[in-house]
Design an enzyme around this catalytic site. Sequence first.
Site, PDB file in Angstrom:
ATOM      1  N   THR A  36      12.513  22.157   4.635  1.00  0.00           N
ATOM      2  CA  THR A  36      11.837  23.357   5.136  1.00  0.00           C
ATOM      3  C   THR A  36      11.673  24.316   3.956  1.00  0.00           C
ATOM      4  OG1 THR A  36      13.888  24.558   5.568  1.00  0.00           O
ATOM      5  CG2 THR A  36      13.090  23.107   7.330  1.00  0.00           C
ATOM      6  N   THR A  97      16.320  23.182  15.761  1.00  0.00           N
ATOM      7  CA  THR A  97      17.176  22.520  14.762  1.00  0.00           C
ATOM      8  C   THR A  97      18.662  22.671  15.100  1.00  0.00           C
ATOM      9  OG1 THR A  97      15.582  22.633  12.965  1.00  0.00           O
ATOM     10  CG2 THR A  97      17.909  22.636  12.341  1.00  0.00           C
ATOM     11  N   TYR A 148      20.323  33.518  15.664  1.00  0.00           N
ATOM     12  CA  TYR A 148      20.942  32.529  14.769  1.00  0.00           C
ATOM     13  C   TYR A 148      22.369  32.209  15.204  1.00  0.00           C
ATOM     14  CZ  TYR A 148      23.809  30.981  10.847  1.00  0.00           C
ATOM     15  OH  TYR A 148      24.729  30.311  10.075  1.00  0.00           O
ATOM     16  N   SER A 149      23.206  33.244  15.320  1.00  0.00           N
ATOM     17  CA  SER A 149      24.626  32.958  15.577  1.00  0.00           C
ATOM     18  C   SER A 149      24.840  32.392  16.976  1.00  0.00           C
ATOM     19  CB  SER A 149      25.493  34.188  15.327  1.00  0.00           C
ATOM     20  OG  SER A 149      25.055  35.286  16.073  1.00  0.00           O
ATOM     21  N   LYS A 152      24.235  28.734  16.655  1.00  0.00           N
ATOM     22  CA  LYS A 152      25.369  28.071  15.992  1.00  0.00           C
ATOM     23  C   LYS A 152      26.544  27.971  16.981  1.00  0.00           C
ATOM     24  CE  LYS A 152      25.718  26.777  12.361  1.00  0.00           C
ATOM     25  NZ  LYS A 152      25.368  25.482  11.718  1.00  0.00           N
ATOM     26  N   ASN A 177      30.800  34.285   4.604  1.00  0.00           N
ATOM     27  CA  ASN A 177      29.593  34.356   3.745  1.00  0.00           C
ATOM     28  C   ASN A 177      29.805  33.686   2.397  1.00  0.00           C
ATOM     29  OD1 ASN A 177      29.122  36.597   5.713  1.00  0.00           O
ATOM     30  ND2 ASN A 177      27.288  36.847   4.462  1.00  0.00           N
ATOM     31  N   ARG A 191      18.751  38.040  -3.286  1.00  0.00           N
ATOM     32  CA  ARG A 191      17.580  38.934  -3.153  1.00  0.00           C
ATOM     33  C   ARG A 191      17.704  40.120  -4.115  1.00  0.00           C
ATOM     34  NH1 ARG A 191      15.320  42.932   1.625  1.00  0.00           N
ATOM     35  NH2 ARG A 191      13.267  43.161   0.668  1.00  0.00           N
ATOM     36  N   TYR A 205      20.395  47.481   3.762  1.00  0.00           N
ATOM     37  CA  TYR A 205      20.139  47.766   5.176  1.00  0.00           C
ATOM     38  C   TYR A 205      21.047  48.914   5.634  1.00  0.00           C
ATOM     39  CZ  TYR A 205      17.850  43.140   5.614  1.00  0.00           C
ATOM     40  OH  TYR A 205      17.034  42.045   5.487  1.00  0.00           O
TER      41      TYR A 205
HETATM   42  P1  NAD Z   1      20.013  26.817   3.910  1.00  0.00           P
HETATM   43  O1  NAD Z   1      19.019  27.528   4.762  1.00  0.00           O
HETATM   44  O2  NAD Z   1      20.104  27.147   2.469  1.00  0.00           O
HETATM   45  O3  NAD Z   1      19.786  25.237   4.000  1.00  0.00           O
HETATM   46  C1  NAD Z   1      19.484  24.584   5.206  1.00  0.00           C
HETATM   47  C2  NAD Z   1      18.986  23.176   4.859  1.00  0.00           C
HETATM   48  O4  NAD Z   1      18.750  22.480   6.095  1.00  0.00           O
HETATM   49  C3  NAD Z   1      17.664  23.165   4.081  1.00  0.00           C
HETATM   50  O5  NAD Z   1      17.735  22.250   3.019  1.00  0.00           O
HETATM   51  C4  NAD Z   1      16.636  22.745   5.124  1.00  0.00           C
HETATM   52  O6  NAD Z   1      15.529  22.055   4.553  1.00  0.00           O
HETATM   53  C5  NAD Z   1      17.477  21.843   6.016  1.00  0.00           C
HETATM   54  N1  NAD Z   1      16.932  21.748   7.382  1.00  0.00           N
HETATM   55  C6  NAD Z   1      16.563  22.758   8.189  1.00  0.00           C
HETATM   56  N2  NAD Z   1      16.100  22.277   9.363  1.00  0.00           N
HETATM   57  C7  NAD Z   1      16.211  20.920   9.299  1.00  0.00           C
HETATM   58  C8  NAD Z   1      15.924  19.874  10.197  1.00  0.00           C
HETATM   59  N3  NAD Z   1      15.417  20.102  11.424  1.00  0.00           N
HETATM   60  N4  NAD Z   1      16.187  18.604   9.808  1.00  0.00           N
HETATM   61  C9  NAD Z   1      16.686  18.335   8.563  1.00  0.00           C
HETATM   62  N5  NAD Z   1      16.962  19.298   7.666  1.00  0.00           N
HETATM   63  C10 NAD Z   1      16.740  20.578   8.030  1.00  0.00           C
HETATM   64  O7  NAD Z   1      21.401  27.039   4.646  1.00  0.00           O
HETATM   65  P2  NAD Z   1      22.874  27.163   4.033  1.00  0.00           P
HETATM   66  O8  NAD Z   1      23.139  28.575   3.726  1.00  0.00           O
HETATM   67  O9  NAD Z   1      23.087  26.119   3.007  1.00  0.00           O
HETATM   68  O10 NAD Z   1      23.725  26.797   5.337  1.00  0.00           O
HETATM   69  C11 NAD Z   1      24.032  25.444   5.618  1.00  0.00           C
HETATM   70  C12 NAD Z   1      24.937  25.388   6.830  1.00  0.00           C
HETATM   71  O11 NAD Z   1      26.101  26.171   6.598  1.00  0.00           O
HETATM   72  C13 NAD Z   1      24.306  25.965   8.104  1.00  0.00           C
HETATM   73  O12 NAD Z   1      24.714  25.156   9.190  1.00  0.00           O
HETATM   74  C14 NAD Z   1      24.900  27.351   8.227  1.00  0.00           C
HETATM   75  O13 NAD Z   1      24.960  27.761   9.565  1.00  0.00           O
HETATM   76  C15 NAD Z   1      26.284  27.118   7.644  1.00  0.00           C
HETATM   77  N6  NAD Z   1      26.945  28.284   7.047  1.00  0.00           N
HETATM   78  C16 NAD Z   1      26.315  29.005   6.080  1.00  0.00           C
HETATM   79  C17 NAD Z   1      26.994  30.047   5.470  1.00  0.00           C
HETATM   80  C18 NAD Z   1      26.360  30.879   4.365  1.00  0.00           C
HETATM   81  O14 NAD Z   1      26.928  31.885   3.948  1.00  0.00           O
HETATM   82  N7  NAD Z   1      25.210  30.499   3.827  1.00  0.00           N
HETATM   83  C19 NAD Z   1      28.299  30.367   5.884  1.00  0.00           C
HETATM   84  C20 NAD Z   1      28.893  29.606   6.902  1.00  0.00           C
HETATM   85  C21 NAD Z   1      28.215  28.551   7.456  1.00  0.00           C
HETATM   86  O1  DAU Z   2      29.010  34.815   7.756  1.00  0.00           O
HETATM   87  C1  DAU Z   2      28.373  33.609   7.498  1.00  0.00           C
HETATM   88  C2  DAU Z   2      26.868  33.801   7.508  1.00  0.00           C
HETATM   89  O2  DAU Z   2      26.552  34.483   6.294  1.00  0.00           O
HETATM   90  C3  DAU Z   2      26.094  32.499   7.610  1.00  0.00           C
HETATM   91  O3  DAU Z   2      26.342  31.933   8.866  1.00  0.00           O
HETATM   92  C4  DAU Z   2      24.586  32.743   7.446  1.00  0.00           C
HETATM   93  O4  DAU Z   2      23.907  31.503   7.422  1.00  0.00           O
HETATM   94  C5  DAU Z   2      24.352  33.467   6.140  1.00  0.00           C
HETATM   95  O5  DAU Z   2      22.979  33.787   6.008  1.00  0.00           O
HETATM   96  C6  DAU Z   2      25.182  34.753   6.107  1.00  0.00           C
HETATM   97  O6  DAU Z   2      24.707  35.679   7.129  1.00  0.00           O
HETATM   98  P1  DAU Z   2      24.517  37.253   6.827  1.00  0.00           P
HETATM   99  O7  DAU Z   2      23.526  37.748   7.794  1.00  0.00           O
HETATM  100  O8  DAU Z   2      25.834  37.934   6.746  1.00  0.00           O
HETATM  101  O9  DAU Z   2      23.918  37.151   5.309  1.00  0.00           O
HETATM  102  P2  DAU Z   2      22.732  37.920   4.579  1.00  0.00           P
HETATM  103  O10 DAU Z   2      22.770  37.466   3.167  1.00  0.00           O
HETATM  104  O11 DAU Z   2      21.457  37.826   5.315  1.00  0.00           O
HETATM  105  O12 DAU Z   2      23.204  39.447   4.638  1.00  0.00           O
HETATM  106  C7  DAU Z   2      24.476  39.853   4.147  1.00  0.00           C
HETATM  107  C8  DAU Z   2      24.633  41.338   4.461  1.00  0.00           C
HETATM  108  O13 DAU Z   2      23.706  42.088   3.642  1.00  0.00           O
HETATM  109  C9  DAU Z   2      24.313  41.698   5.892  1.00  0.00           C
HETATM  110  O14 DAU Z   2      25.199  42.716   6.311  1.00  0.00           O
HETATM  111  C10 DAU Z   2      22.877  42.218   5.834  1.00  0.00           C
HETATM  112  C11 DAU Z   2      22.817  42.853   4.457  1.00  0.00           C
HETATM  113  N1  DAU Z   2      21.502  42.838   3.762  1.00  0.00           N
HETATM  114  C12 DAU Z   2      20.809  41.666   3.709  1.00  0.00           C
HETATM  115  C13 DAU Z   2      19.621  41.580   3.017  1.00  0.00           C
HETATM  116  C14 DAU Z   2      18.834  40.284   2.960  1.00  0.00           C
HETATM  117  C15 DAU Z   2      21.052  43.971   3.091  1.00  0.00           C
HETATM  118  O15 DAU Z   2      21.696  45.048   3.126  1.00  0.00           O
HETATM  119  N2  DAU Z   2      19.888  43.884   2.387  1.00  0.00           N
HETATM  120  C16 DAU Z   2      19.145  42.736   2.331  1.00  0.00           C
HETATM  121  O16 DAU Z   2      18.089  42.742   1.662  1.00  0.00           O
END
Ligand code: NAD
Ligand code: DAU
Length: 332
Positions: A36, A97, A148-149, A152, A177, A191, A205
Site C-alpha cells: 500500500t 485489512t 484504527y484502534s 486493532k 509507539n 513528519r 497537534y
Molecule cells: P506501516 O503502516 O508502516 O506498515 C504496514 C504494512 O502493511 C505496509 O507494508 C503495508 O503495505 C502492509 N499492508 C497493509 N494492508 C495490507 C494488506 N491488506 N495485505 C498485505 N499487506 C498490507 O505500519 P507499522 O507502523 O509498521 O505497523 C505494523 C504493525 O504494528 C501494525 O499491526 C500496527 O498496528 C502495529 N503497531 C505499530 C506501532 C507503531 O508505533 N508504529 C506500535 C504498536 C503496534
Molecule cells: O501507540 C502505538 C501506536 O503508535 C500505533 O498503534 C500506531 O500504529 C502508530 O501510528 C502510533 O499511533 P499515534 O497516533 O500515537 O502516532 P502518531 O505518530 O500519529 O502521533 C504521535 C503523537 O503526535 C500523537 O499524540 C499525535 C501527535 N502528532 C502527530 C502528527 C502526525 C502531532 O502533534 N503532530 C503531527 O504532525
Amino acid sequence: MTRILVTGGAGFIGSSFVHHVVENTDAHVTVLDKLTYAGNRASLAGIPADRLRFVRGDITDVDLVDSLFTEVDSVVHYAAESHNDNSLHDPRPFLETNIVGTYTLLEAARHHNRRFHHISTDEVYGDLELDDPDRFTESTPYAPSSPYSSTKAGSDLLVRAWVRSFGVHATISNCSNNYGPYQHVEKFIPRQITNVIRGIRPKLYGAGHNVRDWIHADDHSSAVLTILDKGTIGETYLIGADGEKDNKSVMELILTEMGQPMDAYDHVIDRAGHDLRYAIDSTKLRTELGWAPKYGNFEAGLASTIDWYKKNEAWWAPSKDATEAFYAGRGQ
Ligand code: NAD
Ligand code: DAU
C-alpha cells in the site's frame, strides 16, 4: 531451517523484524505485503536472496494466504492500516485489512495448524490521565478510541476467540509507539524531521501535552522474536521500554538536535478524539521471558533517527508531498 511468514514485512516495524530475524537466526523469511502507500520494498534492501522471498499480495486473499501457510512453520502478523489520522478520514480500509485480513489469517492458521503471533498496539486500552500512577497491563480493560484502534482491538479479540474456540497456537503482543529508521513520513517524528529538512514548519497537534511511550523499533523486534520463541500459547504480552514523553518535549528535542530554535513550530488543529496518554508496564515480558530493551537513551536514538532521514531522502521523498497535501486539507 525454520520458515517464517511475515505479513506487512515491507512496512516500518515489519521490515525491522525481518532484518532482525535474518541477522539473529538462520530462519528463512517469506514476506506477504500488499505494498500500500505505507509499504516500501526498499526497506528490505540488503537481505540475501536465499533468506527472503517477497510476495506482493493482500492478507484478505484466501487462496494466496492458504498456499503460503502450507510453506511455513510460523506466522508473524504485522500487516495493517496503521495511521490514526487516516482512519478518521476513511475507516473502510481499516475494517478490511485489520479485521477481515486478520480473520483470513486466523482461518489459515487453524486449518494448517500453524504457530501464529499477532502484532497489536497499546491503543486498544484507550488512554490514561496525565497524573494517573497506573500504566497499562495485560489485564487492563479494552477501551479503544479511534477507528484504527477499535479495529486493532477487534483483531485482538478474534485472535483470543480462535485460541479458545479452535485451539489455534497464537500469542498477542501490544506495543507502545515505535520510532527509528524506515517510518513513514505521515507519523509524528519523521513528519517533523522531514519538515525541518524541507524548510516546512513542524506541526504540533493542540497544546502538545499528549504523552506517548516511545520504544525503538529494533527493541520491539527483539521482543517479538522472544515471544515467538518462548511465549506461552494463548497469552498476551505488553511491550514497552519506559519511554514516556509529551509531544511538545519530543518536538523541542527534534528542533534542538537539528539546530533550530525550540519554538520554531506551529500549533495546528488537534486530532479528533486524541488519546491523552499511553504508558506500558512490561513487567510480564521482562520477568517471564527475560526480555530487556537495548535502546535506553531516547535522545541518542532520536539523534541517529534524524541522521538516517538526512541521509536517506531518496527513501522518503516520494511520499512527502502527498502526505503534506493530505494534512493541509485537514488543517493539520
Ligand atoms: P506501516 O503502516 O508502516 O506498515 C504496514 C504494512 O502493511 C505496509 O507494508 C503495508 O503495505 C502492509 N499492508 C497493509 N494492508 C495490507 C494488506 N491488506 N495485505 C498485505 N499487506 C498490507 O505500519 P507499522 O507502523 O509498521 O505497523 C505494523 C504493525 O504494528 C501494525 O499491526 C500496527 O498496528 C502495529 N503497531 C505499530 C506501532 C507503531 O508505533 N508504529 C506500535 C504498536 C503496534
Ligand atoms: O501507540 C502505538 C501506536 O503508535 C500505533 O498503534 C500506531 O500504529 C502508530 O501510528 C502510533 O499511533 P499515534 O497516533 O500515537 O502516532 P502518531 O505518530 O500519529 O502521533 C504521535 C503523537 O503526535 C500523537 O499524540 C499525535 C501527535 N502528532 C502527530 C502528527 C502526525 C502531532 O502533534 N503532530 C503531527 O504532525
